[in-house]
Design a protein around this motif. Structure first.
Motif, PDB file in Angstrom:
ATOM      1  N   GLN A   1     -33.284   4.492  14.951  1.00 42.78           N
ATOM      2  CA  GLN A   1     -33.369   4.934  13.553  1.00 42.78           C
ATOM      3  C   GLN A   1     -34.120   6.249  13.418  1.00 42.78           C
ATOM      4  O   GLN A   1     -34.096   6.871  12.362  1.00 42.78           O
ATOM      5  CB  GLN A   1     -34.055   3.859  12.707  1.00 42.78           C
ATOM      6  CG  GLN A   1     -33.345   2.516  12.726  1.00 42.78           C
ATOM      7  CD  GLN A   1     -31.923   2.603  12.208  1.00 42.78           C
ATOM      8  OE1 GLN A   1     -31.686   3.182  11.141  1.00 42.78           O
ATOM      9  NE2 GLN A   1     -30.980   2.048  12.966  1.00 42.78           N
ATOM     10  N   HIS A   2     -34.818   6.651  14.476  1.00 40.51           N
ATOM     11  CA  HIS A   2     -35.571   7.899  14.480  1.00 40.51           C
ATOM     12  C   HIS A   2     -35.447   8.522  15.873  1.00 40.51           C
ATOM     13  O   HIS A   2     -35.338   7.793  16.874  1.00 40.51           O
ATOM     14  CB  HIS A   2     -37.050   7.642  14.162  1.00 40.51           C
ATOM     15  CG  HIS A   2     -37.823   8.882  13.872  1.00 40.51           C
ATOM     16  ND1 HIS A   2     -38.329   9.698  14.864  1.00 40.51           N
ATOM     17  CD2 HIS A   2     -38.188   9.458  12.680  1.00 40.51           C
ATOM     18  CE1 HIS A   2     -38.958  10.719  14.312  1.00 40.51           C
ATOM     19  NE2 HIS A   2     -38.890  10.603  12.979  1.00 40.51           N
TER      20      HIS A   2
ATOM     21  N   ASP B   1     -34.282  17.248  10.013  1.00 40.50           N
ATOM     22  CA  ASP B   1     -33.838  16.456   8.862  1.00 40.50           C
ATOM     23  C   ASP B   1     -33.816  17.280   7.574  1.00 40.50           C
ATOM     24  O   ASP B   1     -33.806  16.734   6.484  1.00 40.50           O
ATOM     25  CB  ASP B   1     -34.725  15.227   8.684  1.00 40.50           C
ATOM     26  CG  ASP B   1     -36.162  15.583   8.296  1.00 40.50           C
ATOM     27  OD1 ASP B   1     -36.490  16.793   8.243  1.00 40.50           O
ATOM     28  OD2 ASP B   1     -36.959  14.660   8.050  1.00 40.50           O
TER      29      ASP B   1
ATOM     30  N   GLU C   1     -27.996   9.949  11.640  1.00 46.76           N
ATOM     31  CA  GLU C   1     -27.264  10.900  10.806  1.00 46.76           C
ATOM     32  C   GLU C   1     -28.161  11.708   9.881  1.00 46.76           C
ATOM     33  O   GLU C   1     -27.765  12.755   9.376  1.00 46.76           O
ATOM     34  CB  GLU C   1     -26.186  10.159  10.013  1.00 46.76           C
ATOM     35  CG  GLU C   1     -25.086   9.641  10.935  1.00 46.76           C
ATOM     36  CD  GLU C   1     -24.033   8.852  10.186  1.00 46.76           C
ATOM     37  OE1 GLU C   1     -24.412   8.122   9.242  1.00 46.76           O
ATOM     38  OE2 GLU C   1     -22.863   8.950  10.540  1.00 46.76           O
ATOM     39  N   ARG C   2     -29.381  11.240   9.660  1.00 43.46           N
ATOM     40  CA  ARG C   2     -30.335  12.032   8.857  1.00 43.46           C
ATOM     41  C   ARG C   2     -30.979  13.131   9.684  1.00 43.46           C
ATOM     42  O   ARG C   2     -31.623  14.024   9.153  1.00 43.46           O
ATOM     43  CB  ARG C   2     -31.444  11.130   8.302  1.00 43.46           C
ATOM     44  CG  ARG C   2     -31.022  10.218   7.181  1.00 43.46           C
ATOM     45  CD  ARG C   2     -32.235   9.696   6.411  1.00 43.46           C
ATOM     46  NE  ARG C   2     -33.209   9.034   7.256  1.00 43.46           N
ATOM     47  CZ  ARG C   2     -34.437   9.507   7.492  1.00 43.46           C
ATOM     48  NH1 ARG C   2     -34.816  10.664   6.981  1.00 43.46           N
ATOM     49  NH2 ARG C   2     -35.282   8.826   8.251  1.00 43.46           N
ATOM     50  N   PHE C   3     -30.827  13.072  11.001  1.00 49.97           N
ATOM     51  CA  PHE C   3     -31.507  14.008  11.901  1.00 49.97           C
ATOM     52  C   PHE C   3     -30.457  14.727  12.744  1.00 49.97           C
ATOM     53  O   PHE C   3     -30.082  14.267  13.814  1.00 49.97           O
ATOM     54  CB  PHE C   3     -32.476  13.258  12.818  1.00 49.97           C
ATOM     55  CG  PHE C   3     -33.465  12.393  12.101  1.00 49.97           C
ATOM     56  CD1 PHE C   3     -34.679  12.911  11.673  1.00 49.97           C
ATOM     57  CD2 PHE C   3     -33.180  11.057  11.838  1.00 49.97           C
ATOM     58  CE1 PHE C   3     -35.595  12.107  11.017  1.00 49.97           C
ATOM     59  CE2 PHE C   3     -34.092  10.247  11.184  1.00 49.97           C
ATOM     60  CZ  PHE C   3     -35.298  10.771  10.768  1.00 49.97           C
ATOM     61  N   GLU C   4     -29.993  15.863  12.243  1.00 54.64           N
ATOM     62  CA  GLU C   4     -28.912  16.549  12.961  1.00 54.64           C
ATOM     63  C   GLU C   4     -29.470  17.300  14.170  1.00 54.64           C
ATOM     64  O   GLU C   4     -30.464  18.022  14.069  1.00 54.64           O
ATOM     65  CB  GLU C   4     -28.183  17.512  12.024  1.00 54.64           C
ATOM     66  CG  GLU C   4     -26.926  18.079  12.659  1.00 54.64           C
ATOM     67  CD  GLU C   4     -25.967  18.661  11.630  1.00 54.64           C
ATOM     68  OE1 GLU C   4     -25.161  19.517  12.009  1.00 54.64           O
ATOM     69  OE2 GLU C   4     -26.029  18.248  10.456  1.00 54.64           O
TER      70      GLU C   4
ATOM     71  N   SER D   1     -18.050   9.947   9.595  1.00 54.60           N
ATOM     72  CA  SER D   1     -19.072   8.904   9.731  1.00 54.60           C
ATOM     73  C   SER D   1     -18.439   7.557   9.971  1.00 54.60           C
ATOM     74  O   SER D   1     -17.556   7.129   9.239  1.00 54.60           O
ATOM     75  CB  SER D   1     -19.936   8.852   8.470  1.00 54.60           C
ATOM     76  OG  SER D   1     -20.881   7.818   8.561  1.00 54.60           O
TER      77      SER D   1
END
Length: 320
Positions: free
Chosen positions: A183-184, A209, A262-265, A317
């Motif tokens: 998740q991170h 992010d 997906e929040r961290f490209e 996605s």
């Protein structure tokens, strides 16, 4: 006043001299009369001489203006001949063109484009060398090389074609065997990762992010310089990888691969065409570069993931 502005100003001045009217030239160019007057005034300021004088009968050339007009006519004719000559050369691209490109990009996009290019220019012969390694262009006789990622110090011309967005990816099989998806970015440190030794040889992956940047050190038992081999490893469930979106687009849409974090490209990769510096660009090279830029614009996946974006485009996605 730069070279292009000066040439355009000379063209405008010559038309004013021939027509005897700012307004007539403004109508020809589709601009306002004050715009034409301003262009001529800037030319006069640049040259330090009055070129036109107003009289009761209209505009009249001064002596410096008359001299410049004669010179302008010759210069404009020479430029027109040069443009026509270059245009003809562009239509007659011929000879052997040796191209080096990453294998995955070459197979998916470049080869089909080159088949069309040789049909358009029957006298053009293509040598396509697909390899993710760096070549010495001069030593290996390469005319142009396509490369993603950081460039080494070089005296070559580097023409930026776009920026390739990347994604963090894994197969459903890998994720089902290793618990919950990360998740991170920091959670990647506990996963098997497939590393590109050309782009991230130290195993340091960078994510953002939109506000903060995160750098994580990843590890794994498979490292390679080839993005196609990395994709095969992802599909086989061997680990998590970072890769260009255009390479995995169909896999993601088909569900063979899932996008993670997906929040961290991941940090994007610039794409360049590299070729030797020269005062003259051969027609065959110019034709190739123009065709390549058209291909990038026309291919939906490339247009979405390679061209400098007007705004961020969503990644395809399919969450794990």
């Amino acid at each position: 006043m730069n070279g292009m502005d000066l040439l355009q100003a000379m063209r405008v001045f010559a038309r004013v001299a021939e027509s005897g009217s700012f307004s007539a030239v403004a109508r020809e160019l589709g601009v306002t009369q004050p715009t034409v007057s301003k262009i001529v005034a800037q030319l006069e300021q640049h040259l330090g001489a009055q070129l036109l004088a107003r009289s009761t009968s209209g505009l009249k050339l001064t002596d410096p203006g008359a001299d410049l007009y004669e010179r302008c006519k010759g210069l404009i004719e020479q430029v027109a001949e040069m443009e026509a000559s270059v245009g003809a050369a562009r239509q007659s691209a011929s000879g052997r063109l040796r191209i080096s490109a990453p294998a995955a990009f070459g197979e998916a996009y470049l080869a089909p484009m080159l088949f069309r290019l040789t049909r358009r220019f029957p006298k053009l012969d293509i040598d396509l060398i697909l390899n993710d390694l760096w070549f010495d262009l001069l030593e290996d006789g390469i005319d142009v090389a396509l490369r993603f990622g950081p460039l080494p110090d070089s005296r070559l011309i580097a023409r930026k074609l776009g920026t390739s967005r990347q994604a963090c990816l894994a197969s459903p099989a890998y994720l089902s065997a290793h618990g919950s998806p990360p998740q991170h970015p920091r959670e990647l440190e506990g996963h098997q990762c497939i590393i590109n030794i050309l782009v991230t040889p130290t195993g340091r992956w960078t994510f953002a992010d939109g506000r903060d940047e995160f750098v994580v050190h990843v590890s794994g038992n498979f490292r390679t310089n080839n993005i196609g081999a990395i994709r095969q490893g992802v599909l086989a469930g061997n680990g998590i990888a970072i890769g260009p979106v255009w390479l995995y687009d169909e896999d993601v849409r088909a569900g063979r691969v899932a996008t993670l974090l997906e929040r961290f490209e991941p940090a994007p990769l610039d794409m360049h065409a590299l070729y030797a510096a020269s005062p003259y660009q051969p027609a065959k090279l110019r034709a190739f570069l123009e065709a390549l830029e058209q291909e990038i614009s026309a291919a939906p996946v490339l247009a979405r993931t390679l061209l400098p974006p007007a705004g961020p485009q969503p990644l395809p996605s399919r969450r794990a």
